[in-house]
Design a protein around this motif. Structure first.
Motif, PDB file in Angstrom:
ATOM      1  N   GLY A  63       0.827  -1.193   0.000  1.00  8.09           N
ATOM      2  CA  GLY A  63       0.000   0.000   0.000  1.00  8.09           C
ATOM      3  C   GLY A  63       0.856   1.235   0.000  1.00  8.09           C
ATOM      4  O   GLY A  63       2.064   1.167  -0.206  1.00  8.09           O
ATOM      5  N   TRP A  74      -4.591   0.788   1.181  1.00  5.86           N
ATOM      6  CA  TRP A  74      -4.204  -0.563   0.789  1.00  5.86           C
ATOM      7  C   TRP A  74      -4.117  -0.655  -0.735  1.00  5.86           C
ATOM      8  O   TRP A  74      -4.938  -0.071  -1.447  1.00  5.86           O
ATOM      9  N   ALA A  89      -2.001  -8.395  -1.123  1.00  7.53           N
ATOM     10  CA  ALA A  89      -2.814  -7.399  -0.417  1.00  7.53           C
ATOM     11  C   ALA A  89      -4.266  -7.876  -0.303  1.00  7.53           C
ATOM     12  O   ALA A  89      -4.913  -7.666   0.722  1.00  7.53           O
ATOM     13  N   ARG A  93      -6.650  -8.482   3.016  1.00  6.21           N
ATOM     14  CA  ARG A  93      -8.029  -7.998   3.153  1.00  6.21           C
ATOM     15  C   ARG A  93      -8.953  -9.136   3.589  1.00  6.21           C
ATOM     16  O   ARG A  93      -9.769  -8.974   4.509  1.00  6.21           O
ATOM     17  N   LEU A 104      -7.098  -4.012   8.483  1.00 11.59           N
ATOM     18  CA  LEU A 104      -6.684  -4.888   7.385  1.00 11.59           C
ATOM     19  C   LEU A 104      -7.779  -5.056   6.344  1.00 11.59           C
ATOM     20  O   LEU A 104      -7.505  -5.511   5.231  1.00 11.59           O
ATOM     21  N   LEU A 123       1.374  -1.921   8.949  1.00  8.00           N
ATOM     22  CA  LEU A 123       0.450  -2.608   8.055  1.00  8.00           C
ATOM     23  C   LEU A 123       1.194  -3.480   7.046  1.00  8.00           C
ATOM     24  O   LEU A 123       0.734  -4.574   6.702  1.00  8.00           O
TER      25      LEU A 123
END
Length: 158
Positions: A63, A74, A89, A93, A104, A123
């Motif tokens: 991100g 993100w 990514a 999620r 997240l 993150l």
């Protein structure tokens, strides 16, 4: 919203990322090369010196941070990024949705702690842990933001 176990899990993820990045620095001298270039078309991040490319890595995009907006976005939610670099990514999620971890699972995460770079690394560390990546790299961008990339493979150029 997040489960009670998430803060400790997140801190462990950051410690794991720190160790992984230290290993990459030792084994491939990441952080000491005079130049780096990423190509979001090919999904490669390369490190070079005056004599040429020394280290080649395959990447996924975690991100980006924006100092202007004061938040993290993100990669899966950024329509400007190539889809082939968003798989990890998207896994984060799904993990966030399954475990009810808002940071997240939602596209934007506000920098409530006043340290945007720390938020980006936190993150990204979660993504490295969920996807068992080799480490991560932060590429500064204009206006005080950054693009966070995770390593899927790292090798010497020749």
């Amino acid at each position: 919203m997040q489960p009670d176990w998430y803060p400790a899990w997140r801190d462990e993820a950051f410690e794991q990322l720190t160790a992984k990045n230290a290993r990459l620095a030792k084994d491939f001298r990441l952080g000491s090369w005079s130049r780096y270039d990423y190509d979001l078309t090919t999904g490669k991040l390369v490190f070079s010196d005056q004599s040429g490319v020394k280290v080649v890595s395959e990447i996924q995009i975690a991100g980006s941070t924006s100092a202007k907006a004061g938040n993290w976005l993100w990669a899966w939610a950024n329509s400007n990024l190539p889809g082939n670099l968003l798989g990890d990514a998207k896994l984060v999620r799904a993990f966030g949705e399954e475990k009810a971890i808002d940071n997240l699972a939602r596209a934007y995460v506000d920098d409530t702690g006043g340290d945007l770079e720390a938020l980006g690394w936190e993150l990204t560390a979660a993504m490295v842990r969920v996807c068992n990546a080799l480490g991560a790299y932060r590429s500064p961008r204009g206006e005080g933001g950054a693009l966070y990339l995770v390593f899927k493979s790292v090798r010497w150029a020749n």
